[in-house]
Design an enzyme around this catalytic site. Structure first.
Site, mmCIF file in Angstrom:
data_model
loop_
_atom_site.group_PDB
_atom_site.id
_atom_site.type_symbol
_atom_site.label_atom_id
_atom_site.label_comp_id
_atom_site.label_asym_id
_atom_site.label_seq_id
_atom_site.Cartn_x
_atom_site.Cartn_y
_atom_site.Cartn_z
ATOM 1 N N ASN A 7 0.864 -1.180 0.000
ATOM 2 C CA ASN A 7 0.000 0.000 0.000
ATOM 3 C C ASN A 7 0.898 1.227 0.000
ATOM 4 O O ASN A 7 1.408 1.650 1.032
ATOM 5 C CB ASN A 7 -0.909 -0.011 1.233
ATOM 6 N N ARG A 58 -2.312 -1.747 -3.807
ATOM 7 C CA ARG A 58 -3.341 -0.708 -3.830
ATOM 8 C C ARG A 58 -2.970 0.299 -4.920
ATOM 9 O O ARG A 58 -1.883 0.872 -4.913
ATOM 10 C CB ARG A 58 -3.430 0.003 -2.486
#
Length: 362
Positions: A7, A58
């Site tokens: 992420n 992500r």
């Protein structure tokens, strides 16, 4: 299947390995991560982490073409890069993470999970801007919505906890960035962010909704495009209102000490939040569950109480004790409340791992 979740934020890098039951087997956060050092932090993390079977990334923006998690190859990477203009702060960071993981784990499936994908189920009435048709066609102008990974998890988790899988849920992701989603039967039908993450709620340093005529006026008054963008992105929101910064904790402390600017900042924040929750409720035709998630949503009991008070006309009532002593993934509504109110821990990592497993195994 062990999934490595990558992420990459606008400045930080969060890494975690989740086991089959979503147990966190290893995790770390690099607060200041330079895109010039793509492999270093990941290589250090992998040295002591369990082996991984897939990597989930992500990616903030999937544009119009990426409507679900997608396996990354050279073509997909190029198509993600082509969307950089829509998310200039985040897209290059995500791609740096992708490149690092592909370099270090060349034989492991790499999956892109998009923040915008959850909102691709919204109807045209919720996504279409009333601007000239020629503009819409030329630049594909419409409401994309963001924070989709968080909204997908929080709304589903709250419905599971409440035992109401088909519930009408308003999910409140409240952190430095903030947005709402109206979710019916697990599908997004409306959201507050728009073509960019600037739209909607008052945020830490972002303005949220502003009269577009005001922005035109400011340009004619002499502000350059760069000055306008910088002001709206970095010096607005709570920071612009309070003049003490964008951290809600600092604003609340200043308000308690009698700072009039800070008091107004809190009032504007709550006013916009209540107004927008009511709008999401209208999009759903009613509300069964209200969910708070994100750093502010999970930790600021006073904000939740003020919001519930402003929405009492919807039949929302909190239990004072539950709200003040809440642990995550718990109900805070009063027993007689017409709407169940829940606090759910933000777990984008779980949503990314879930989507990654589904694609790899499917």
């Amino acid at each position: 299947m062990n999934v490595l979740v990558v992420n990459a934020g606008s400045s930080s890098l969060k890494l975690g390995v989740l086991g089959e039951d979503d147990t966190v087997l290893a995790e770390t956060t690099v607060e200041r991560w330079s895109c010039g050092d793509e492999t270093g932090p990941l290589e250090d993390f992998l040295r002591d982490a369990p082996s991984v079977d897939a990597v989930g990334h992500r990616v903030v923006h999937g544009g119009s073409e990426f409507t679900s998690a997608t396996a990354i190859d050279d073509d997909v990477r190029a198509r993600i890069e082509a969307l950089t203009g829509l998310a200039p702060l985040h897209q290059p960071r995500a791609l740096a993470g992708v490149d690092a993981a592909r370099h270090l784990l060349p034989d492991v499936p790499q999956i892109a999970c998009f923040d915008t994908a959850f909102h691709t189920t919204m109807p045209a009435a919720a996504t279409t801007y009333a601007v000239p048709a020629a503009w819409r066609r030329k630049w594909d102008l419409h409401r994309y919505g963001f924070h989709g990974l968080s909204h997908a998890y929080a709304s589903r988790r709250a419905a599971e906890l409440a035992g109401r899988p088909g519930a009408r849920v308003v999910s409140c992701h409240l952190g430095s960035g903030a947005s709402l989603a109206a979710v019916a039967n697990g599908r997004s039908v409306d959201t507050t962010m728009g073509f960019t993450p600037l739209a909607g709620l008052v945020m830490a340093t972002r303005s949220g909704d502003v009269d577009p005529g005001l922005l035109v006026w400011l340009q004619r008054a002499g502000l350059s495009l760069d000055e306008l963008e910088d002001g709206l992105e970095h010096h607005s929101g709570l920071a612009g209102l309070s003049e003490v910064g964008g951290d809600l904790r600092d604003v609340r402390k200043a308000a308690e000490n009698g700072d009039e600017h800070a008091v107004l900042a809190l009032q504007v924040y709550v006013h916009r939040l209540c107004q927008s929750i009511a709008a999401m409720t209208a999009s759903l035709g009613g509300i069964d569950l209200l969910v708070f998630t994100g750093g502010v949503g999970e930790h600021d009991a006073a904000l939740r109480a003020d919001t519930a008070a402003g929405l009492a006309f919807l039949g929302i009532a909190l239990d004072k004790g539950r709200n003040s002593e809440v642990s995550r993934d718990n109900r805070i509504s009063a027993d007689g409340s017409a709407v169940g109110v829940w606090v759910v821990e933000a777990r984008e990592d779980v949503e990314i791992a879930t989507q990654t497993r589904a694609l790899v195994e499917g």
